[in-house]
Design a protein around this motif. Structure first.
Motif, short mmCIF file in Angstrom:
data_model
loop_
_atom_site.label_atom_id
_atom_site.label_comp_id
_atom_site.label_asym_id
_atom_site.label_seq_id
_atom_site.Cartn_x
_atom_site.Cartn_y
_atom_site.Cartn_z
N THR A 181 2.72 -8.62 -0.64
CA THR A 181 3.67 -7.88 0.21
C THR A 181 5.04 -7.83 -0.45
O THR A 181 5.69 -6.78 -0.50
N GLN A 182 5.50 -8.97 -0.98
CA GLN A 182 6.80 -9.00 -1.66
C GLN A 182 6.79 -8.08 -2.89
O GLN A 182 7.78 -7.40 -3.16
N LEU A 183 5.70 -8.06 -3.62
CA LEU A 183 5.59 -7.20 -4.81
C LEU A 183 5.68 -5.73 -4.43
O LEU A 183 6.42 -4.96 -5.04
N LYS A 184 4.90 -5.34 -3.43
CA LYS A 184 4.81 -3.92 -3.07
C LYS A 184 6.08 -3.41 -2.39
O LYS A 184 6.30 -2.21 -2.33
N ASN A 185 6.92 -4.32 -1.90
CA ASN A 185 8.19 -3.92 -1.27
C ASN A 185 9.36 -3.93 -2.24
O ASN A 185 10.49 -3.71 -1.84
N ASN A 186 9.09 -4.16 -3.52
CA ASN A 186 10.15 -4.22 -4.52
C ASN A 186 9.89 -3.15 -5.58
O ASN A 186 8.84 -3.15 -6.23
N LEU A 187 10.83 -2.25 -5.77
CA LEU A 187 10.65 -1.14 -6.71
C LEU A 187 10.39 -1.61 -8.14
O LEU A 187 9.70 -0.94 -8.90
N LEU A 188 10.93 -2.77 -8.52
CA LEU A 188 10.73 -3.28 -9.88
C LEU A 188 9.31 -3.77 -10.13
O LEU A 188 8.84 -3.76 -11.26
N PHE A 189 8.64 -4.22 -9.08
CA PHE A 189 7.33 -4.86 -9.23
C PHE A 189 6.16 -4.04 -8.71
O PHE A 189 5.02 -4.31 -9.07
N LYS A 190 6.41 -3.07 -7.84
CA LYS A 190 5.33 -2.45 -7.08
C LYS A 190 4.29 -1.70 -7.92
O LYS A 190 3.17 -1.52 -7.50
N SER A 191 4.65 -1.31 -9.14
CA SER A 191 3.69 -0.57 -9.96
C SER A 191 2.83 -1.48 -10.85
O SER A 191 1.91 -1.00 -11.51
N ILE A 192 3.10 -2.79 -10.86
CA ILE A 192 2.29 -3.71 -11.67
C ILE A 192 0.93 -3.88 -11.00
O ILE A 192 0.86 -4.23 -9.82
N PRO A 193 -0.17 -3.66 -11.72
CA PRO A 193 -1.49 -3.87 -11.12
C PRO A 193 -1.69 -5.33 -10.73
O PRO A 193 -1.31 -6.24 -11.47
N VAL A 194 -2.28 -5.54 -9.54
CA VAL A 194 -2.49 -6.90 -9.02
C VAL A 194 -3.98 -7.10 -8.73
O VAL A 194 -4.57 -6.36 -7.94
N ILE A 195 -4.54 -8.11 -9.39
CA ILE A 195 -5.92 -8.50 -9.15
C ILE A 195 -5.90 -9.78 -8.32
O ILE A 195 -5.32 -10.78 -8.74
N GLY A 196 -6.50 -9.72 -7.15
CA GLY A 196 -6.57 -10.89 -6.28
C GLY A 196 -7.94 -11.53 -6.36
O GLY A 196 -8.93 -10.86 -6.65
N PHE A 197 -7.97 -12.84 -6.12
CA PHE A 197 -9.24 -13.55 -6.05
C PHE A 197 -9.15 -14.63 -4.99
O PHE A 197 -8.08 -15.15 -4.71
N THR A 198 -10.28 -14.90 -4.35
CA THR A 198 -10.29 -15.86 -3.25
C THR A 198 -11.66 -16.50 -3.07
O THR A 198 -12.68 -15.88 -3.35
N ALA A 199 -11.63 -17.74 -2.59
CA ALA A 199 -12.86 -18.41 -2.17
C ALA A 199 -13.17 -18.05 -0.72
O ALA A 199 -14.22 -18.39 -0.20
N GLY A 200 -12.23 -17.36 -0.08
CA GLY A 200 -12.41 -16.95 1.31
C GLY A 200 -13.22 -15.67 1.42
O GLY A 200 -13.88 -15.23 0.47
#
Length: 123
Positions: A65-84
């Protein structure tokens, strides 16, 4: 390629760091989303971010959420992973990961996925 890996599991961090460094990639390690945001504020020039979801202090959902709300960071691809529950997080996260995968995962597959996302981002 410059990679930010965020995970509270030191073993996962070490394995991913070694894999990326074999390809001469620059790897920055963070233990939670709060620490990762600090690194991004110092230098936002990352090609891809890999993050766990369930972490202390700031989890992967809040971090995204913090990444996508910041113009400097929002275009960086984000890969998430979880045991959930991956499907739960896909449906209920306010923002969407570029890719979300379950743990345990094959670290080499995660590496290849990150390379693919970063390459698409560079083109």
């Amino acid at each position: 390629m410059r990679v930010l890996v965020v995970d509270d599991d030191n073993i996962h961090l070490l394995i991913l760091k070694k894999i990326f460094e074999k390809s001469q990639d620059d790897v920055v390690l963070a233990h939670n989303g709060l620490e990762a945001l600090g690194f991004l504020r110092e230098d936002p020039n990352f090609h891809v971010i890999l993050t766990d979801i369930m972490m202390p202090e700031m989890d992967g959902i809040e971090f995204l959420t913090q990444l996508k709300n910041n113009l400097l960071f929002k275009s960086i691809p984000v890969i998430g992973f979880t045991a959930g529950d991956v499907e739960y997080f896909r449906k209920n996260s306010p923002n969407k990961f570029d890719t979300l995968i379950p743990k345990p995962h094959n670290f080499w597959d995660l590496y290849l996925l990150a390379k693919d996302k970063a390459t698409k981002d560079l083109n």
